[in-house]
Enzyme design. Sequence first.
Site, mmCIF file in Angstrom:
data_model
loop_
_atom_site.group_PDB
_atom_site.id
_atom_site.type_symbol
_atom_site.label_atom_id
_atom_site.label_comp_id
_atom_site.label_asym_id
_atom_site.label_seq_id
_atom_site.Cartn_x
_atom_site.Cartn_y
_atom_site.Cartn_z
ATOM 1 N N ASP A 4 -11.907 2.001 3.472
ATOM 2 C CA ASP A 4 -12.208 0.587 3.237
ATOM 3 C C ASP A 4 -13.693 0.398 2.886
ATOM 4 O O ASP A 4 -14.074 -0.656 2.369
ATOM 5 C CB ASP A 4 -11.911 -0.228 4.505
ATOM 6 C CG ASP A 4 -10.598 -0.992 4.436
ATOM 7 O OD1 ASP A 4 -10.222 -1.412 3.328
ATOM 8 O OD2 ASP A 4 -9.971 -1.176 5.489
ATOM 9 N N LYS B 65 0.840 -1.209 0.000
ATOM 10 C CA LYS B 65 0.000 0.000 0.000
ATOM 11 C C LYS B 65 0.864 1.244 0.000
ATOM 12 O O LYS B 65 0.603 2.191 -0.747
ATOM 13 C CB LYS B 65 -0.914 0.011 1.240
ATOM 14 C CG LYS B 65 -2.126 -0.881 1.092
ATOM 15 C CD LYS B 65 -2.872 -1.024 2.406
ATOM 16 C CE LYS B 65 -3.813 -2.213 2.300
ATOM 17 N NZ LYS B 65 -4.230 -2.758 3.580
ATOM 18 N N GLN C 123 -5.660 -2.207 9.370
ATOM 19 C CA GLN C 123 -5.365 -3.467 8.691
ATOM 20 C C GLN C 123 -5.973 -4.642 9.454
ATOM 21 O O GLN C 123 -5.813 -4.752 10.671
ATOM 22 C CB GLN C 123 -3.836 -3.625 8.571
ATOM 23 C CG GLN C 123 -3.383 -4.861 7.826
ATOM 24 C CD GLN C 123 -3.761 -4.863 6.348
ATOM 25 O OE1 GLN C 123 -3.781 -3.812 5.712
ATOM 26 N NE2 GLN C 123 -4.077 -6.019 5.822
HETATM 27 N N1 GUN Z 1 -6.666 -7.292 5.177
HETATM 28 C C1 GUN Z 1 -6.736 -7.957 4.007
HETATM 29 N N2 GUN Z 1 -7.430 -7.241 3.098
HETATM 30 C C2 GUN Z 1 -7.813 -6.104 3.718
HETATM 31 C C3 GUN Z 1 -8.552 -4.956 3.301
HETATM 32 O O1 GUN Z 1 -9.020 -4.843 2.165
HETATM 33 N N3 GUN Z 1 -8.715 -3.981 4.233
HETATM 34 C C4 GUN Z 1 -8.223 -4.078 5.490
HETATM 35 N N4 GUN Z 1 -8.453 -3.074 6.327
HETATM 36 N N5 GUN Z 1 -7.540 -5.124 5.904
HETATM 37 C C5 GUN Z 1 -7.330 -6.128 5.029
#
Ligand code: GUN
Length: 302
Positions: free
Chosen positions: A120, A53, A97
């Site tokens: 998200d 990211k 996360q």
């Molecule tokens: N962990 C795996 N995929 C995601 C996601 O799309 N968002 C978040 N916040 N955590 C994740």
Amino acid sequence: MATILDGKAHADRMLETVRLGVEARKAQGLRAPGLAVVLVGDDPASQVYVRNKSAACARVGITSLEHRLSLDTPQANLDGLIDRLNADPDIDGILVQLPLPQGLDAKRALHRISPAKDVDGFHPMNQGLLLEGLPGLRPCTPSACMSLLAHHGVALKGLRAVVLGRSEIVGKPMALMLLEQHATVTIAHSRTRDLPAVCREADLLVAAVGRPGLVEGSWIKPGAVVVDVGINRVEDPGLAARIFACEPKKLETFQSKGAALCGDVRFGEALQVASAVTPVPGGVGPLTIAGLLANTLQAANG
Ligand code: GUN
């Protein structure tokens, strides 16, 4: 032979659009969008996601700030950090996360994020806006899948779509987005009776269950479009032999490395039946981050 829907190429297109959007803000004298990523504990997969990211943010000119908290962080400290980020005028998007370590309540954390910064798209306010068909921040993976389908000219109106999986993150929002585009949508899941028969009705099959190679070629309607959201690591040689039976190269890689990534769909079999299919890796995976950065720009632009 099916067309392979290249997720990496589409993610690059989406990221270029975001980069141009960030430049347009700067041309107006506005600051770069700011994304805060909160990582609690030391889950190795989460560390990889967070690194990816940050790299993608750098590529499009979004400022990303990581907040790393220790495994034994009390919920009150996580709440406090979210409150500070909610109030920070330089932060447009907040991502906590997942998964969170045991003992922390993920729903409580996600519900605490300001809906305007919920990049998200997991906050009940944003989920409610999606349910009503109103603009809001939408979950990244399904919205990027919709963008991929639109790019490839998949006409959704009136087609029969089956979404395999009912998660809050992919299955449910994907079904709502397809419904919004006038598809006839079935959500199927682990308790669905005669899953193969239900899948065989699908003109569009979206698999998001996290079960390696669950969907066999015989489950797919000839000419269907298949979107494989699953990313699974296979280590069992017996399972690999079955899943990769139509993919000798992949089986060879598995045998030399002792593990391989695969989706929820048996890609080699799908290629022979479907009209189009996303690969794993290189399909939906790269699209999720592109969706996140598109949401961050949207949050910044209000
Ligand atoms: N962990 C795996 N995929 C995601 C996601 O799309 N968002 C978040 N916040 N955590 C994740």
